[in-house]
Design a protein around this motif. Structure first.
Motif, PDB file in Angstrom:
ATOM      1  N   GLY A   1     -19.555  18.453  -5.929  1.00  0.00           N
ATOM      2  CA  GLY A   1     -20.116  19.384  -6.888  1.00  0.00           C
ATOM      3  C   GLY A   1     -21.639  19.420  -6.870  1.00  0.00           C
TER       4      GLY A   1
ATOM      5  N   TRP B   1     -26.575  19.387 -15.351  1.00  0.00           N
ATOM      6  CA  TRP B   1     -25.763  18.772 -14.295  1.00  0.00           C
ATOM      7  C   TRP B   1     -24.806  19.754 -13.627  1.00  0.00           C
ATOM      8  N   GLY B   2     -24.577  20.896 -14.273  1.00  0.00           N
ATOM      9  CA  GLY B   2     -23.708  21.908 -13.653  1.00  0.00           C
ATOM     10  C   GLY B   2     -24.524  23.060 -13.090  1.00  0.00           C
TER      11      GLY B   2
ATOM     12  N   PRO C   1     -13.410  23.678  -4.438  1.00  0.00           N
ATOM     13  CA  PRO C   1     -14.173  22.630  -5.126  1.00  0.00           C
ATOM     14  C   PRO C   1     -13.543  22.359  -6.486  1.00  0.00           C
ATOM     15  N   ARG C   2     -13.800  21.171  -7.020  1.00  0.00           N
ATOM     16  CA  ARG C   2     -13.267  20.886  -8.365  1.00  0.00           C
ATOM     17  C   ARG C   2     -13.954  21.776  -9.390  1.00  0.00           C
ATOM     18  N   ASP C   3     -15.223  22.085  -9.142  1.00  0.00           N
ATOM     19  CA  ASP C   3     -15.996  22.896 -10.074  1.00  0.00           C
ATOM     20  C   ASP C   3     -16.936  23.786  -9.256  1.00  0.00           C
ATOM     21  N   TRP C   4     -16.935  25.078  -9.577  1.00  0.00           N
ATOM     22  CA  TRP C   4     -17.752  26.010  -8.800  1.00  0.00           C
ATOM     23  C   TRP C   4     -19.194  26.086  -9.315  1.00  0.00           C
ATOM     24  N   SER C   5     -19.462  25.489 -10.485  1.00  0.00           N
ATOM     25  CA  SER C   5     -20.787  25.674 -11.081  1.00  0.00           C
ATOM     26  C   SER C   5     -21.883  25.145 -10.167  1.00  0.00           C
TER      27      SER C   5
ATOM     28  N   THR D   1     -25.732  29.956 -18.523  1.00  0.00           N
ATOM     29  CA  THR D   1     -24.807  29.869 -17.399  1.00  0.00           C
ATOM     30  C   THR D   1     -24.436  31.264 -16.924  1.00  0.00           C
TER      31      THR D   1
ATOM     32  N   ALA E   1      -6.113  26.516  -6.716  1.00  0.00           N
ATOM     33  CA  ALA E   1      -7.508  26.069  -6.856  1.00  0.00           C
ATOM     34  C   ALA E   1      -8.365  26.691  -5.755  1.00  0.00           C
TER      35      ALA E   1
ATOM     36  N   GLU F   1     -26.751  24.791 -14.817  1.00  0.00           N
ATOM     37  CA  GLU F   1     -27.112  25.762 -15.845  1.00  0.00           C
ATOM     38  C   GLU F   1     -28.604  25.672 -16.166  1.00  0.00           C
TER      39      GLU F   1
END
Ligand code: BTN
Length: 265
Positions: free
Chosen positions: A202, A236-237, A88-92, A252, A144, A239
């Motif tokens: 995401g 949005w992430g 993924p582009r971002d794991w959050s 986070t 990645a 958190e």
């Protein structure tokens, strides 16, 4: 083996989404997640679904022990790990997205009151139904893509409160005939589909769905670092947002745990 686990059916249903997926069911193992992480560190990075009828060293978040329900082994718990390479582009927010997927499979109309407690618990009326453990192994430095291991433990049948930090809930409270193999067969295709959605878009793609089941939002909470405040949902992430006397705190850290404060009499 006590139960039929529909291995071939699950493998066939997931083949278009996860080519080459291996489905394994074992009667007993230390931990399905420990085993898949061991394999990944040993260089094995193919997609695997590993189901255990019993775990002798089940693990939860923050180094906690995951206790499976005691009882007839074909009934009381569903414990499995899914391992796959993902980039993924971002794991959050991944554990939140997984929670959304599982909750929607188990209680689609939300009539059973299945809710999500940041970051990885499934709760029904403040009782813990299950948990999600997310771990990753680096496959190649700088790449990645990582090997993702998602471990999921769910209480299917009744269980005792003894030794649990949070009293338990179980799926048969609203689905009296549910069995672990049927639940597994039901929740896996949507889960894999949601993982692919997460990899592409995401947590943002799950934010509304999480908010609809967020059990902490609007409640007074206490964090394990002593912070107290009012939970204002997640960002949005994914958190956690807690409004304190000193301002908004954004959490986070995987090292922090949070509990709702009991309502004042
Ligand atoms: C938590 O509540 O903190 C997460 C619990 C995750 C438990 C599951 S059971 C299958 C997999 N194997 C483990 O050892 N843990 C996960």
């Amino acid at each position: 083996m006590a139960a039929a686990w529909f291995e071939d059916e699950i493998a066939a249903a997931l083949a278009p989404l996860l080519p080459g997926l291996d489905v394994e069911v074992v009667a007993e193992i230390d931990s399905t997640s420990t085993e898949l992480m061991r394999r990944a560190r040993g260089g094995r990075s193919a997609p695997v679904l590993l189901v255990a009828e019993r775990q002798t060293a089940g693990r939860g978040r923050l180094g906690r022990t995951w206790h499976s329900a005691q009882g007839p082994r074909d009934a009381a718990s569903l414990t499995f790990s899914l391992g796959l390479p993902l980039a993924p582009r971002d794991w959050s927010g991944l554990s939140l997205a997984v929670g959304v997927s599982v909750a929607e499979s188990l209680d689609g109309a939300a009539t059973a009151g299945l809710r999500l407690k940041w970051p990885n618990d499934l709760w029904v009326e403040d009782r813990k139904l299950g948990g999600i453990l997310i771990e990753t192994a680096v496959l190649q430095p700088e790449a990645a893509e990582r090997y993702l291991v998602i471990g999921i433990g769910l209480n299917v049948g009744p269980r005792e409160d003894a030794g649990l930090g949070t009293p338990p809930a179980w799926i048969r409270q609203w689905r009296p005939l549910a069995t672990a193999p049927e639940l597994l067969r039901e929740l896996l295709p949507p889960l894999v589909h949601d993982l692919q959605r997460f990899a592409e878009r995401g947590f943002l793609a799950f934010a509304d769905r999480f908010a609809a089941r967020d059990t902490l939002r609007g409640r007074e909470v206490t964090l394990s670092d002593g912070t107290e405040g009012r939970c204002e949902g997640v960002g949005w992430g994914g958190e956690l947002l807690v409004r304190t006397d000193a301002g908004m705190k954004t959490i986070t850290s995987a090292e922090v745990s949070v509990r709702p404060r009991p309502a004042q009499p």
